[in-house]
Design a protein around this motif. Sequence first.
Motif, PDB file in Angstrom:
ATOM      1  N   LEU A  80       3.702 -10.372 -11.039  1.00 17.72           N
ATOM      2  CA  LEU A  80       4.994 -10.376 -10.336  1.00 17.72           C
ATOM      3  C   LEU A  80       4.938 -11.137  -9.018  1.00 17.72           C
ATOM      4  CD1 LEU A  80       5.924  -6.624 -10.932  1.00 17.72           C
ATOM      5  CD2 LEU A  80       6.921  -8.619 -12.078  1.00 17.72           C
ATOM      6  N   GLN A  81       3.800 -11.750  -8.731  1.00 11.94           N
ATOM      7  CA  GLN A  81       3.556 -12.520  -7.512  1.00 11.94           C
ATOM      8  C   GLN A  81       3.698 -11.676  -6.247  1.00 11.94           C
ATOM      9  OE1 GLN A  81       6.110 -15.971  -7.857  1.00 11.94           O
ATOM     10  NE2 GLN A  81       4.811 -16.885  -9.418  1.00 11.94           N
ATOM     11  N   ILE A  82       3.284 -10.397  -6.361  1.00 13.49           N
ATOM     12  CA  ILE A  82       3.280  -9.487  -5.215  1.00 13.49           C
ATOM     13  C   ILE A  82       1.883  -9.416  -4.620  1.00 13.49           C
ATOM     14  CG2 ILE A  82       3.601  -7.074  -4.524  1.00 13.49           C
ATOM     15  CD1 ILE A  82       5.773  -6.922  -6.720  1.00 13.49           C
ATOM     16  N   SER A  83       0.871  -9.615  -5.460  1.00 12.40           N
ATOM     17  CA  SER A  83      -0.520  -9.592  -5.018  1.00 12.40           C
ATOM     18  C   SER A  83      -1.108 -10.995  -5.149  1.00 12.40           C
ATOM     19  CB  SER A  83      -1.329  -8.606  -5.873  1.00 12.40           C
ATOM     20  OG  SER A  83      -2.687  -8.656  -5.530  1.00 12.40           O
ATOM     21  N   ASP A  84      -2.032 -11.322  -4.250  1.00 10.46           N
ATOM     22  CA  ASP A  84      -2.671 -12.640  -4.303  1.00 10.46           C
ATOM     23  C   ASP A  84      -3.886 -12.670  -5.236  1.00 10.46           C
ATOM     24  OD1 ASP A  84      -4.245 -11.033  -2.763  1.00 10.46           O
ATOM     25  OD2 ASP A  84      -4.603 -12.503  -1.183  1.00 10.46           O
ATOM     26  N   SER A  85      -4.231 -11.524  -5.807  1.00  8.07           N
ATOM     27  CA  SER A  85      -5.388 -11.441  -6.696  1.00  8.07           C
ATOM     28  C   SER A  85      -5.144 -10.378  -7.762  1.00  8.07           C
ATOM     29  CB  SER A  85      -6.640 -11.072  -5.892  1.00  8.07           C
ATOM     30  OG  SER A  85      -7.725 -10.818  -6.757  1.00  8.07           O
ATOM     31  N   ASN A  86      -5.797 -10.574  -8.919  1.00 10.82           N
ATOM     32  CA  ASN A  86      -5.724  -9.555  -9.967  1.00 10.82           C
ATOM     33  C   ASN A  86      -7.090  -8.888 -10.176  1.00 10.82           C
ATOM     34  OD1 ASN A  86      -7.185 -11.497 -11.326  1.00 10.82           O
ATOM     35  ND2 ASN A  86      -5.702 -11.796 -12.971  1.00 10.82           N
ATOM     36  N   GLN A  87      -8.046  -9.157  -9.286  1.00 10.42           N
ATOM     37  CA  GLN A  87      -9.385  -8.580  -9.374  1.00 10.42           C
ATOM     38  C   GLN A  87      -9.366  -7.080  -9.084  1.00 10.42           C
ATOM     39  OE1 GLN A  87     -11.125 -11.033 -11.121  1.00 10.42           O
ATOM     40  NE2 GLN A  87     -12.823 -10.214  -9.966  1.00 10.42           N
ATOM     41  N   CYS A  88     -10.239  -6.348  -9.754  1.00 13.12           N
ATOM     42  CA  CYS A  88     -10.390  -4.913  -9.522  1.00 13.12           C
ATOM     43  C   CYS A  88     -10.852  -4.686  -8.083  1.00 13.12           C
ATOM     44  CB  CYS A  88     -11.400  -4.328 -10.497  1.00 13.12           C
ATOM     45  SG  CYS A  88     -11.750  -2.578 -10.226  1.00 13.12           S
ATOM     46  N   VAL A  89     -10.150  -3.835  -7.372  1.00  5.99           N
ATOM     47  CA  VAL A  89     -10.466  -3.548  -5.977  1.00  5.99           C
ATOM     48  C   VAL A  89     -11.786  -2.794  -5.864  1.00  5.99           C
ATOM     49  CG1 VAL A  89      -9.642  -2.362  -3.903  1.00  5.99           C
ATOM     50  CG2 VAL A  89      -8.016  -3.433  -5.423  1.00  5.99           C
ATOM     51  N   LEU A  90     -12.081  -1.954  -6.828  1.00  5.45           N
ATOM     52  CA  LEU A  90     -13.233  -1.068  -6.734  1.00  5.45           C
ATOM     53  C   LEU A  90     -14.559  -1.749  -7.076  1.00  5.45           C
ATOM     54  CD1 LEU A  90     -11.673   2.144  -8.309  1.00  5.45           C
ATOM     55  CD2 LEU A  90     -11.965   1.601  -5.892  1.00  5.45           C
ATOM     56  N   GLU A  92     -14.718  -5.211  -8.067  1.00  5.48           N
ATOM     57  CA  GLU A  92     -14.561  -6.664  -7.866  1.00  5.48           C
ATOM     58  C   GLU A  92     -15.177  -7.447  -9.015  1.00  5.48           C
ATOM     59  OE1 GLU A  92     -16.298  -7.254  -3.992  1.00  5.48           O
ATOM     60  OE2 GLU A  92     -14.440  -6.667  -2.989  1.00  5.48           O
ATOM     61  N   ASN A  93     -15.107  -6.872 -10.206  1.00  7.28           N
ATOM     62  CA  ASN A  93     -15.716  -7.493 -11.369  1.00  7.28           C
ATOM     63  C   ASN A  93     -14.807  -7.309 -12.574  1.00  7.28           C
ATOM     64  OD1 ASN A  93     -17.525  -8.749 -13.040  1.00  7.28           O
ATOM     65  ND2 ASN A  93     -18.810  -6.942 -13.317  1.00  7.28           N
ATOM     66  N   GLY A  94     -13.788  -8.111 -12.678  1.00  7.92           N
ATOM     67  CA  GLY A  94     -12.873  -8.020 -13.799  1.00  7.92           C
ATOM     68  C   GLY A  94     -11.434  -7.878 -13.337  1.00  7.92           C
ATOM     69  N   THR A  95     -10.532  -8.158 -14.244  1.00  4.40           N
ATOM     70  CA  THR A  95      -9.104  -8.032 -13.966  1.00  4.40           C
ATOM     71  C   THR A  95      -8.727  -6.562 -13.949  1.00  4.40           C
ATOM     72  OG1 THR A  95      -8.688 -10.140 -15.061  1.00  4.40           O
ATOM     73  CG2 THR A  95      -6.798  -8.688 -14.767  1.00  4.40           C
ATOM     74  N   GLU A  96      -8.009  -6.157 -12.918  1.00  2.00           N
ATOM     75  CA  GLU A  96      -7.617  -4.752 -12.777  1.00  2.00           C
ATOM     76  C   GLU A  96      -6.418  -4.454 -13.672  1.00  2.00           C
ATOM     77  OE1 GLU A  96      -7.449  -2.455  -8.830  1.00  2.00           O
ATOM     78  OE2 GLU A  96      -5.348  -2.606  -9.469  1.00  2.00           O
ATOM     79  N   THR A  97      -6.735  -4.006 -14.892  1.00  2.00           N
ATOM     80  CA  THR A  97      -5.737  -3.506 -15.834  1.00  2.00           C
ATOM     81  C   THR A  97      -5.932  -1.998 -15.930  1.00  2.00           C
ATOM     82  OG1 THR A  97      -7.243  -3.744 -17.700  1.00  2.00           O
ATOM     83  CG2 THR A  97      -5.806  -5.642 -17.196  1.00  2.00           C
ATOM     84  N   HIS A  98      -5.027  -1.308 -16.601  1.00  6.89           N
ATOM     85  CA  HIS A  98      -5.219   0.135 -16.824  1.00  6.89           C
ATOM     86  C   HIS A  98      -6.521   0.372 -17.575  1.00  6.89           C
ATOM     87  CE1 HIS A  98      -0.959   0.387 -15.733  1.00  6.89           C
ATOM     88  NE2 HIS A  98      -1.189   1.665 -15.481  1.00  6.89           N
ATOM     89  N   CYS A 105     -14.360   0.066 -15.382  1.00  7.73           N
ATOM     90  CA  CYS A 105     -14.791  -0.242 -14.023  1.00  7.73           C
ATOM     91  C   CYS A 105     -16.174   0.352 -13.745  1.00  7.73           C
ATOM     92  CB  CYS A 105     -13.766   0.303 -13.027  1.00  7.73           C
ATOM     93  SG  CYS A 105     -14.252   0.112 -11.300  1.00  7.73           S
ATOM     94  N   LYS A 106     -17.093  -0.458 -13.239  1.00  3.25           N
ATOM     95  CA  LYS A 106     -18.467  -0.001 -12.977  1.00  3.25           C
ATOM     96  C   LYS A 106     -18.495   1.107 -11.923  1.00  3.25           C
ATOM     97  CE  LYS A 106     -20.348  -2.806 -15.847  1.00  3.25           C
ATOM     98  NZ  LYS A 106     -20.717  -2.276 -17.141  1.00  3.25           N
ATOM     99  N   TYR A 107     -17.641   1.020 -10.912  1.00  5.78           N
ATOM    100  CA  TYR A 107     -17.554   2.064  -9.883  1.00  5.78           C
ATOM    101  C   TYR A 107     -17.131   3.385 -10.532  1.00  5.78           C
ATOM    102  CZ  TYR A 107     -15.840   4.542  -5.715  1.00  5.78           C
ATOM    103  OH  TYR A 107     -15.609   5.464  -4.730  1.00  5.78           O
ATOM    104  N   GLY A 108     -16.081   3.342 -11.352  1.00  5.89           N
ATOM    105  CA  GLY A 108     -15.599   4.536 -12.047  1.00  5.89           C
ATOM    106  C   GLY A 108     -16.620   5.091 -13.024  1.00  5.89           C
TER     107      GLY A 108
END
Length: 194
Positions: A80-90, A92-98, A105-108
């Motif tokens: 939606l062009q609201i975020s400048d990145s689609n990377q996982c915040v936690l 930082e290795n992969g696209t943050e999808t559900h 997610c490795k952190y999770g």
Amino acid sequence: MSQHICKVKGLMSSGYVNNHWIHDPKGYSIKSGYGLLQGGHPSVGWYKDVWDAWCFPKHSIICWLIQHEALNIREKLFRLQISDSNQCVLCENGTETHEHLFYRCKYGEKIKNQLEEWLQIQLDPNCMGISMIQQRVCRMALVAFWYCLWIERNSCRMEQRLKCPERLVQEIKRVLCARIQLKLAGGVRLQDKN
């Protein structure tokens, strides 16, 4: 407006006979009237897992949003062009999808593995082959894990700070212990103890 009122009255009167809703053997209730107006709903397999009475309601709400992929994750915000990145915040290795955030997610994964080791139960939405109490604890732990992961993700995104997995595990353990004690104090059916 008057046409709408007539339609509602017509629908209600078609299910209402001699002060009873036709399809409700217990007699009139707001629930049965509302159900008549809404029509049938398809049943979903995860309903009881999400809205289990042992789970905190705020945890269940997040779980429900996960099931519907309705959270504002980065991939959606990026699209939606609201975020400048689609990377996982936690991680930082992969696209943050559900799927990534709550299952890959490795952190999770570190947090989930520590909770599974502590509970001696695999945190799986299906909770198969275990006692009723273990199933409830499993669902409660999984929903609490997802909730805390989502809260930590938001905190990390806004404040650029991330707790170590061990600290988040300790917080989840405290929440789970308090909830389990509360529920067990209320009494447990004999068949649930196995």
